[in-house]
Design a protein around this motif. Sequence first.
Motif, short mmCIF file in Angstrom:
data_model
loop_
_atom_site.label_atom_id
_atom_site.label_comp_id
_atom_site.label_asym_id
_atom_site.label_seq_id
_atom_site.Cartn_x
_atom_site.Cartn_y
_atom_site.Cartn_z
N LYS A 169 0.87 -1.18 0.00
CA LYS A 169 0.00 0.00 0.00
C LYS A 169 0.91 1.23 0.00
N ASP A 170 0.60 2.19 -0.90
CA ASP A 170 1.39 3.41 -0.97
C ASP A 170 1.14 4.28 0.26
N VAL A 171 2.24 4.67 0.91
CA VAL A 171 2.16 5.50 2.09
C VAL A 171 3.25 6.57 2.04
N GLN A 172 3.13 7.53 2.93
CA GLN A 172 4.13 8.58 3.06
C GLN A 172 4.77 8.44 4.44
N TYR A 173 6.12 8.47 4.46
CA TYR A 173 6.84 8.40 5.73
C TYR A 173 6.72 9.77 6.39
N LEU A 174 6.20 9.80 7.62
CA LEU A 174 6.02 11.06 8.32
C LEU A 174 7.22 11.38 9.22
N TYR A 175 7.49 10.51 10.20
CA TYR A 175 8.57 10.78 11.14
C TYR A 175 8.82 9.53 11.98
N ALA A 176 9.96 9.52 12.67
CA ALA A 176 10.26 8.48 13.65
C ALA A 176 10.35 9.14 15.01
N GLN A 177 9.68 8.54 15.99
CA GLN A 177 9.71 9.07 17.35
C GLN A 177 9.85 7.89 18.30
N ASP A 178 10.76 8.04 19.26
CA ASP A 178 11.08 6.96 20.19
C ASP A 178 11.50 5.73 19.37
N ASP A 179 10.77 4.64 19.46
CA ASP A 179 11.14 3.44 18.72
C ASP A 179 10.09 3.07 17.67
N MET A 180 9.32 4.07 17.20
CA MET A 180 8.28 3.82 16.20
C MET A 180 8.44 4.77 15.01
N ALA A 181 8.22 4.24 13.81
CA ALA A 181 8.19 5.06 12.59
C ALA A 181 6.73 5.21 12.19
N ASN A 182 6.34 6.41 11.80
CA ASN A 182 4.95 6.70 11.48
C ASN A 182 4.77 6.96 9.99
N PHE A 183 3.71 6.36 9.44
CA PHE A 183 3.40 6.46 8.02
C PHE A 183 1.94 6.81 7.85
N MET A 184 1.60 7.45 6.70
CA MET A 184 0.22 7.81 6.42
C MET A 184 -0.19 7.29 5.05
N ASP A 185 -1.35 6.63 4.99
CA ASP A 185 -1.91 6.15 3.73
C ASP A 185 -2.24 7.37 2.87
N LEU A 186 -1.83 7.34 1.61
CA LEU A 186 -2.02 8.50 0.74
C LEU A 186 -3.46 8.66 0.26
N GLU A 187 -4.29 7.61 0.38
CA GLU A 187 -5.68 7.70 -0.07
C GLU A 187 -6.63 7.95 1.09
N THR A 188 -6.47 7.19 2.18
CA THR A 188 -7.43 7.27 3.29
C THR A 188 -6.94 8.12 4.45
N TYR A 189 -5.68 8.52 4.43
CA TYR A 189 -5.04 9.29 5.50
C TYR A 189 -4.95 8.52 6.81
N GLU A 190 -5.19 7.19 6.75
CA GLU A 190 -5.01 6.34 7.92
C GLU A 190 -3.52 6.28 8.25
N GLN A 191 -3.19 6.24 9.55
CA GLN A 191 -1.79 6.22 9.94
C GLN A 191 -1.40 4.86 10.49
N TYR A 192 -0.14 4.48 10.22
CA TYR A 192 0.41 3.21 10.67
C TYR A 192 1.70 3.46 11.42
N GLU A 193 1.92 2.64 12.44
CA GLU A 193 3.18 2.69 13.18
C GLU A 193 3.90 1.37 12.99
N ILE A 194 5.20 1.46 12.71
CA ILE A 194 6.04 0.27 12.57
C ILE A 194 7.23 0.44 13.50
N PRO A 195 7.55 -0.58 14.30
CA PRO A 195 8.73 -0.47 15.15
C PRO A 195 9.98 -0.21 14.31
N THR A 196 10.81 0.73 14.74
CA THR A 196 12.01 1.07 13.97
C THR A 196 12.97 -0.11 13.88
N SER A 197 12.91 -1.02 14.84
CA SER A 197 13.79 -2.20 14.79
C SER A 197 13.46 -3.10 13.60
N VAL A 198 12.21 -3.08 13.13
CA VAL A 198 11.80 -3.91 12.01
C VAL A 198 12.31 -3.34 10.68
#
Length: 187
Positions: free
Chosen positions: A68-97
């Motif tokens: 799914k196409d997303v935009q990388y927003l920022y990394a804070q603490d140990d999580m990276a945050n992304f936003m879906d370009l169509e629905t604006y839903e946000q996802y968090e992925i552990p930076t270790s992954v």
Amino acid sequence: MIAISDLKSGMTFEQDGKLIRVMEASHHKPGKGNTVMRMKLKDVRTGSTTDTTMRPDDKVKKAYIEGKDVQYLYAQDDMANFMDLETYEQYEIPTSVIEDELKFMLENMEVKIQFYGTEVIGITLPSTVVLEVKETQPSIKGATVSGSGKPAIMETGVVVNVPDFIEAGEKLEINTQECTYLKRISK
């Protein structure tokens, strides 16, 4: 089901309840005996890697991964945050992954999030990115492209070997798969 001999780098399969990504795969014919596949495998969920050999005619269950196409927003603490370009839903992925991928990512960059069912398992980078050189040794007068090169620290912190004529502040196109210099971008 897919034969082990058909597995290539980047493919993902299921084995013993684990989700396994092929990092490297090659045929090997020992002096005696049958051909085997030498593979470097990574457990997608835990990040652990193993080197193993398997028979080419063995079969595994292919894992179907959606992107799914997303935009990388920022990394804070140990999580990276992304936003879906169509629905604006946000996802968090552990930076270790995704620590290897983060070395090439700038804020607002577009990438693909990989899903296995509803589980977020990683990201896919574009094959090339443009990054600015933050620090490198001074350029050498008369240097050519064919020289041995020098290390350069890019704006994301990744270190890339670049030709001797490259200076700090220049923008370079970098191959994200091999972490190699491709070309200098005109100013």
